[in-house]
Scaffold this motif. Structure first.
Motif, short mmCIF file in Angstrom:
data_model
loop_
_atom_site.label_atom_id
_atom_site.label_comp_id
_atom_site.label_asym_id
_atom_site.label_seq_id
_atom_site.Cartn_x
_atom_site.Cartn_y
_atom_site.Cartn_z
N ARG B 191 -2.32 -21.50 37.77
CA ARG B 191 -1.52 -20.41 38.34
C ARG B 191 -0.16 -20.94 38.80
NH1 ARG B 191 -6.44 -19.47 40.69
NH2 ARG B 191 -7.52 -17.64 39.88
N GLN B 192 -0.22 -22.08 39.51
CA GLN B 192 1.03 -22.66 40.03
C GLN B 192 1.97 -23.02 38.91
OE1 GLN B 192 -0.80 -25.70 42.31
NE2 GLN B 192 -1.38 -24.28 43.95
N GLY B 193 1.41 -23.57 37.83
CA GLY B 193 2.23 -23.92 36.68
C GLY B 193 2.93 -22.71 36.11
N SER B 194 2.16 -21.62 35.98
CA SER B 194 2.71 -20.39 35.42
C SER B 194 3.81 -19.83 36.32
CB SER B 194 1.60 -19.38 35.22
OG SER B 194 2.13 -18.11 35.00
N LEU B 195 3.53 -19.83 37.62
CA LEU B 195 4.52 -19.30 38.56
C LEU B 195 5.79 -20.15 38.54
CD1 LEU B 195 2.16 -18.45 41.56
CD2 LEU B 195 3.37 -16.81 40.13
N ALA B 196 5.58 -21.47 38.40
CA ALA B 196 6.72 -22.38 38.40
C ALA B 196 7.60 -22.15 37.19
CB ALA B 196 6.23 -23.83 38.42
N LEU B 197 6.99 -21.64 36.08
CA LEU B 197 7.78 -21.38 34.88
C LEU B 197 8.51 -20.05 34.97
CD1 LEU B 197 5.29 -22.65 32.19
CD2 LEU B 197 7.52 -23.61 32.75
N GLY B 198 8.35 -19.34 36.10
CA GLY B 198 9.11 -18.12 36.31
C GLY B 198 8.35 -16.85 36.06
N ASN B 199 7.05 -16.94 35.74
CA ASN B 199 6.24 -15.75 35.59
C ASN B 199 6.00 -15.08 36.93
OD1 ASN B 199 5.83 -15.66 32.80
ND2 ASN B 199 4.20 -17.21 32.94
N ALA B 201 3.55 -12.74 39.50
CA ALA B 201 2.12 -12.83 39.80
C ALA B 201 1.30 -12.07 38.74
CB ALA B 201 1.84 -12.27 41.19
N TRP B 202 1.77 -10.88 38.37
CA TRP B 202 1.03 -10.09 37.40
C TRP B 202 1.06 -10.73 36.02
CZ3 TRP B 202 -2.73 -7.42 36.19
CH2 TRP B 202 -2.77 -6.62 35.02
N GLN B 203 2.25 -11.29 35.63
CA GLN B 203 2.33 -11.98 34.35
C GLN B 203 1.39 -13.18 34.33
OE1 GLN B 203 6.56 -12.52 34.45
NE2 GLN B 203 6.89 -11.10 32.73
N THR B 204 1.37 -13.91 35.45
CA THR B 204 0.46 -15.05 35.56
C THR B 204 -0.98 -14.60 35.35
OG1 THR B 204 1.93 -16.10 37.12
CG2 THR B 204 -0.35 -16.86 37.11
N THR B 205 -1.33 -13.45 35.98
CA THR B 205 -2.70 -12.98 35.88
C THR B 205 -3.08 -12.65 34.44
OG1 THR B 205 -2.59 -12.08 38.10
CG2 THR B 205 -4.29 -11.17 36.66
N TYR B 206 -2.24 -11.84 33.76
CA TYR B 206 -2.73 -11.41 32.44
C TYR B 206 -2.39 -12.37 31.32
CZ TYR B 206 1.62 -9.29 30.57
OH TYR B 206 2.88 -9.08 30.07
N LYS B 207 -1.41 -13.31 31.55
CA LYS B 207 -1.12 -14.27 30.50
C LYS B 207 -1.91 -15.57 30.64
CE LYS B 207 3.62 -12.99 29.28
NZ LYS B 207 5.02 -13.35 29.55
N VAL B 208 -2.25 -15.92 31.88
CA VAL B 208 -2.88 -17.23 32.09
C VAL B 208 -4.31 -17.11 32.62
CG1 VAL B 208 -2.71 -19.41 33.34
CG2 VAL B 208 -0.65 -18.30 32.47
#
Lengths: 297, 308
Positions: B191-199, B201-208
């Protein structure tokens, strides 16, 4: 070891003596000289022991009420009642796990063959009668239905209340499932032995479910045991005869059936005493209390 | 003197006793695993033995494809199709309702809910699982069936849809709890990785998070399916149990579980009808087994893809 056996045998003899004394007392007061016991209100014989009864769900409350009342009349006897359905009761009788099977239908030929193969001779005793009420919603204008028309309704040949003099609305058919003795009774008496129930009939899992749905649904029709009639639904007269205890007894009401108890061979001992008590005034009063129809005395 | 000895005991290979204990425990656990398989096999054999008479007298296909269910007339007709289609509709409606809501709720609980709300919501879900099915059935009879009757203008509110909705509610806790576990066990580093890439919270949820937890969510849906297809009481009370092969969920339907439960009580033991009910159980068993097997195969493929 020895001491324990001594106490055990002492207890048994004590019990036997007391039972013997009790029965002896009873018979001496009613008079042994006459041979036939005169019509006293006393229980016939104080047979002790355990009696297992199982079968019909229709009869399970009635049977339980009998067992409880009998425990007061004859404290030495222990009657245990189980439901499970007529078929299960008869199976238990054949497997010799119960002494008496309750059934809201006649024993089937297939079961008689099975019983004979297992060395069991089923003997049926009619213990009460049950009338079948045809019920509709209280808002329904129809008041009477002929037995023929009822057959047509349950075969799916009449599908609209208009054809019976009611409103222009589809008939919602309610019935029991095939495991019910009531279902079989309506099959034989109303639908016809070689005919089929309409597929659209809803097979309700209990009589109460039929009452509840009929109370809510203005287009519903259902059949229930006499004891289930209530103010929330309207019973139809069948061939012009209302379903009451009297009309079921004198057989003028077209839809009545026997409730039976089946034993292995002619009942003996406690089973005989119990059945005799059930057929007597006390037992038959309970039949009426439970909403069924007592046999003519 | 004592010091070196304890040192060798710690660093050296396990002694004779602990090795023996290890072997015993390993055997015991293996036995548990085999026992589960043995029980499954025994159930199958039991069903097969009891349905043997029906299979011999009637044949499997005429039962599975027969459209008439008249078990007590002479000659009796034992067609499973009304029950099979009824089960299908009830389960279908239940899953259609429970899968989106269940997964949505689990995403909320795992990813978005915080603190007290989360704890309270989770215990409510767990409590839902504890409500007896008869109670839900009664609620359905009293409140849901009149609503459905009025909404769709039907003769009666006892339909496959009514039963399906209530069964759906019953499968919700299973689906929510297990998917929530699956989502929760996704490492937070992802999750942290995804958020760090600029996603977001919702993008993180459904993409990762969702793809990473997909096998667990799939397992949750499968368990929910098993729960739905096996439910009996609610279906008996609400589905209407007619003999029709329902074309739509708005018609009265019977299900396989309901038919077996309803009729087992009064059949002649060892008779044809008795055996036919076991055959129906066998068909139900085969269906659930096939569904679970298919699900396992899909999961296995998924896992392999993730490993790469």
């Amino acid at each position: 070891m020895k001491a324990r056996i001594g106490i055990g045998t002492m207890l048994v003899t004590l019990l036997a003596v007391s039972v013997f004394a009790l029965t002896g007392c009873g018979s001496s007061t009613t008079g042994t000289t006459g041979g036939e016991t005169s019509a006293t209100t006393e229980a016939p014989a104080q047979e002790g022991g355990a009696l297992n009864v199982a079968g019909s769900d229709t009869m399970v409350n009635l049977s339980q009420a009998w067992a409880e009342a009998y425990a007061e009349v004859n404290p030495n006897a222990m009657v245990t009642v189980k439901g499970g359905g007529s078929g299960n009761g008869i199976a238990a009788l054949i497997n010799k796990t119960v002494e008496i099977a309750n059934s809201s239908r006649e024993i089937k030929e297939e079961e008689v063959t099975q019983a004979e193969a297992a060395g069991v001779t089923p003997v049926s005793t009619e213990v009460a009668r049950d009338g079948l009420a045809v019920i509709v919603n209280t808002a329904n204008k129809v008041a009477d239905i002929s037995k023929d028309d009822l057959g047509k309704v349950y075969r799916g040949e009449i599908t609209n209340w208009k054809e019976l003099g009611g409103a222009d609305a589809p008939i919602v058919l309610l019935g029991r499932d095939s495991s019910s003795g009531t279902y079989g009774f309506v099959q034989d008496e109303v639908v016809g032995k070689d005919k089929l129930y309409a597929k659209s009939m809803r097979n309700m899992q209990s009589t109460q479910a039929i009452v509840d749905e009929t109370a809510k649904n203005p287009n519903a029709i259902g059949y229930v045991g006499l004891g289930y009639e209530s103010a929330s639904v309207k019973p139809l007269t069948v061939d012009g005869v209302a379903s009451t205890v009297e009309t079921v007894l004198d057989a003028s009401y077209p839809l009545s059936r026997p409730l039976i108890m089946i034993s292995n061979g002619e009942p003996t001992g406690l089973a005989a005493a119990y059945l005799q008590w059930i057929l007597g005034p006390d037992g038959q009063k309970i039949v009426a209390d439970q909403g069924f129809v007592p046999l003519t005395q | 003197m004592t010091k070196p000895s304890t040192k060798t005991a710690r660093t050296g290979r396990p002694g004779g006793f602990s090795r023996a204990a290890d072997a015993v425990v390993r055997r015991a656990i293996a036995l548990c695993g085999w026992l589960a398989i043995a029980i499954l096999g025994a159930i199958f054999v039991f069903l097969l033995l009891n349905s043997f008479k029906a299979l011999r007298e009637l044949g499997l296909w005429p039962m599975v494809a027969g459209t008439d269910w008249y078990p007590t007339v002479d000659p009796a007709r034992f067609g499973f199709l009304p029950s099979e289609v009824g089960s299908l509709w009830v389960t279908g409606v239940a899953l259609l309702l429970a899968v989106p809501i269940g997964i949505g709720a689990s995403i909320y609980l795992s990813e978005f809910a915080k603190g007290r709300v989360k704890n309270v919501a989770k215990s409510i879900v767990e409590f839902m699982a504890a409500v007896p099915s008869v109670v839900l059935g009664l609620l359905g009879v009293a409140y849901l069936s009149p609503v459905i009757q009025r909404t769709f203008g039907l003769d009666s509110g006892l339909t496959a849809l009514t039963a399906g909705v209530v069964v759906g509610v019953m499968t919700l806790p299973t689906i929510i709890s297990i998917s929530e576990d699956a989502l929760y066990s996704v490492p937070s580093s992802m999750r942290q990785g995804s958020l760090a890439l600029g996603n977001t919270a919702w993008q993180t949820t459904y993409k990762v998070v969702l793809p990473a937890a997909s096998s667990g969510i799939f397992a949750a849906v499968m368990l929910g399916l098993g729960r739905a297809i096996g439910e009996t009481m609610v279906v008996l009370m609400l589905a209407g149990n007619s003999g029709l092969v329902p074309r739509l969920p708005l018609e009265a339907a019977r299900t396989m579980t309901g038919t077996i439960a309803q009729e087992m009580g009064e059949v002649v033991r060892g008779g044809t009808h008795y055996s036919v009910l076991f055959a129906m159980g066998l068909v139900l068993f085969a269906i659930t087994f096939a569904v679970n097997l298919a699900a396992d195969l899909v999961l296995e493929r998924q896992r392999k893809r993730w490993r790469r």
